[in-house]
Write an enzyme that holds these catalytic residues in place. Sequence first.
Site, PDB file in Angstrom:
ATOM      1  N   ASN A   8    -102.449 -92.051 -61.558  1.00 46.47           N
ATOM      2  CA  ASN A   8    -102.455 -92.108 -63.025  1.00 46.47           C
ATOM      3  C   ASN A   8    -102.544 -93.585 -63.422  1.00 46.47           C
ATOM      4  OD1 ASN A   8    -102.040 -91.959 -65.738  1.00 46.47           O
ATOM      5  ND2 ASN A   8     -99.993 -91.048 -65.633  1.00 46.47           N
ATOM      6  N   LYS A  10    -102.964 -94.818 -66.262  1.00 50.78           N
ATOM      7  CA  LYS A  10    -102.371 -95.059 -67.599  1.00 50.78           C
ATOM      8  C   LYS A  10    -103.296 -95.957 -68.426  1.00 50.78           C
ATOM      9  CE  LYS A  10     -97.847 -93.961 -65.786  1.00 50.78           C
ATOM     10  NZ  LYS A  10     -96.399 -94.133 -65.836  1.00 50.78           N
ATOM     11  N   HIS A  85     -97.434 -85.215 -69.834  1.00 50.55           N
ATOM     12  CA  HIS A  85     -96.776 -86.376 -69.212  1.00 50.55           C
ATOM     13  C   HIS A  85     -95.618 -86.827 -70.102  1.00 50.55           C
ATOM     14  CE1 HIS A  85     -96.073 -90.396 -67.670  1.00 50.55           C
ATOM     15  NE2 HIS A  85     -96.665 -89.990 -66.557  1.00 50.55           N
ATOM     16  N   GLU A  87     -94.625 -89.635 -70.977  1.00 55.54           N
ATOM     17  CA  GLU A  87     -94.940 -90.675 -71.968  1.00 55.54           C
ATOM     18  C   GLU A  87     -95.552 -90.051 -73.208  1.00 55.54           C
ATOM     19  OE1 GLU A  87     -97.081 -93.142 -69.198  1.00 55.54           O
ATOM     20  OE2 GLU A  87     -95.164 -93.682 -68.294  1.00 55.54           O
ATOM     21  N   GLU A 154     -91.517 -85.102 -62.649  1.00 56.31           N
ATOM     22  CA  GLU A 154     -91.375 -86.542 -62.897  1.00 56.31           C
ATOM     23  C   GLU A 154     -90.124 -86.778 -63.733  1.00 56.31           C
ATOM     24  OE1 GLU A 154     -95.299 -88.921 -62.519  1.00 56.31           O
ATOM     25  OE2 GLU A 154     -95.075 -88.292 -64.581  1.00 56.31           O
ATOM     26  N   GLY A 160     -91.639 -95.828 -63.660  1.00 53.76           N
ATOM     27  CA  GLY A 160     -91.790 -97.263 -63.909  1.00 53.76           C
ATOM     28  C   GLY A 160     -90.499 -98.049 -63.775  1.00 53.76           C
ATOM     29  N   SER A 195     -91.885 -93.823 -59.630  1.00 54.57           N
ATOM     30  CA  SER A 195     -91.606 -94.940 -58.725  1.00 54.57           C
ATOM     31  C   SER A 195     -91.924 -94.648 -57.258  1.00 54.57           C
ATOM     32  CB  SER A 195     -90.157 -95.411 -58.885  1.00 54.57           C
ATOM     33  OG  SER A 195     -89.962 -95.936 -60.189  1.00 54.57           O
TER      34      SER A 195
HETATM   35  P1  13P Z   1     -94.713 -94.948 -61.791  1.00 54.47           P
HETATM   36  O1  13P Z   1     -95.284 -94.598 -60.455  1.00 54.47           O
HETATM   37  O2  13P Z   1     -95.229 -96.275 -62.316  1.00 54.47           O
HETATM   38  O3  13P Z   1     -93.244 -94.829 -61.828  1.00 54.47           O
HETATM   39  O4  13P Z   1     -95.286 -93.884 -62.823  1.00 54.47           O
HETATM   40  C1  13P Z   1     -95.151 -92.548 -62.516  1.00 54.47           C
HETATM   41  C2  13P Z   1     -95.955 -91.767 -63.480  1.00 54.47           C
HETATM   42  O5  13P Z   1     -95.648 -91.709 -64.646  1.00 54.47           O
HETATM   43  C3  13P Z   1     -97.142 -91.107 -62.970  1.00 54.47           C
HETATM   44  O6  13P Z   1     -97.644 -90.213 -63.904  1.00 54.47           O
END
Ligand code: 13P
Length: 233
Positions: A8, A10, A85, A87, A154, A160, A195
């Site tokens: 991803n 982002k 997701h 976010e 997740e 993150g 992470s």
């Molecule tokens: P990180 O791997 O940066 O923690 O992000 C995970 C994520 O949101 C993947 O969709």
Amino acid sequence: MKKIIVANLKMNFGLDEAINYKNSINEKFDNLIVCPPYIYLRDMISDNYIIGSQDGYYIDKGAYTGEISFNQLNSIGVKYSIIGHSERRHKLFEDNKIVKDKYVACLNNNITPILCVGETLEERQNNKTLEIIRFQLESIFKDYKIENVIIAYEPVWAIGTNVTPTLIEIEEVHQNIKNIMNELNIETKILYGGSVNINNIETFSKSNYIDGFLIGSASLDPNNLMKMIKITM
Ligand code: 13P
């Protein structure tokens, strides 16, 4: 079974970086799904991986300024989409109803959804993790029967942050997701995200409860990503 790896990307990269990323993945990985920002989707189509989107809109076409529909995504060859997701749920206020509309629209347009579920830190501290995940799953699947699904667990607090649950904690949630989906008679693959990096992926990938990974930050360096994929093989 090879683990499913979803990168991803982002809201990262300029055009040159996006093209460079695509060119850097110079080996074929049939288990890798790369999800770039919409604007680079076409530039990043490659024979070496499968292309996916990070989201999509649930109405096929019309007056929805700024949105991109699953119908449009399908027309350029997108095969998978991340749906719900955290976010989008937390920063862009998508509720379970929108997540379900997107899930259904995605399937109607022949794109395989990767549904994200997970609890916040507060929910975990209040022992609400399993309840929240059940609610997120049932709000989609209780009255909507389909055959095979991909779920990504997740935990919001692990995204993150460089903090992950222990393998035992991940396995507990994955087992719980399996049980809920079994009750609903739906065959399910379960990915872990939050992470995941080059140091922890080996331990996680040995688990039979984890069918793959949804990787954010650690997937932004294509060489690091390829190393991680090889560790899981
Ligand atoms: P990180 O791997 O940066 O923690 O992000 C995970 C994520 O949101 C993947 O969709």
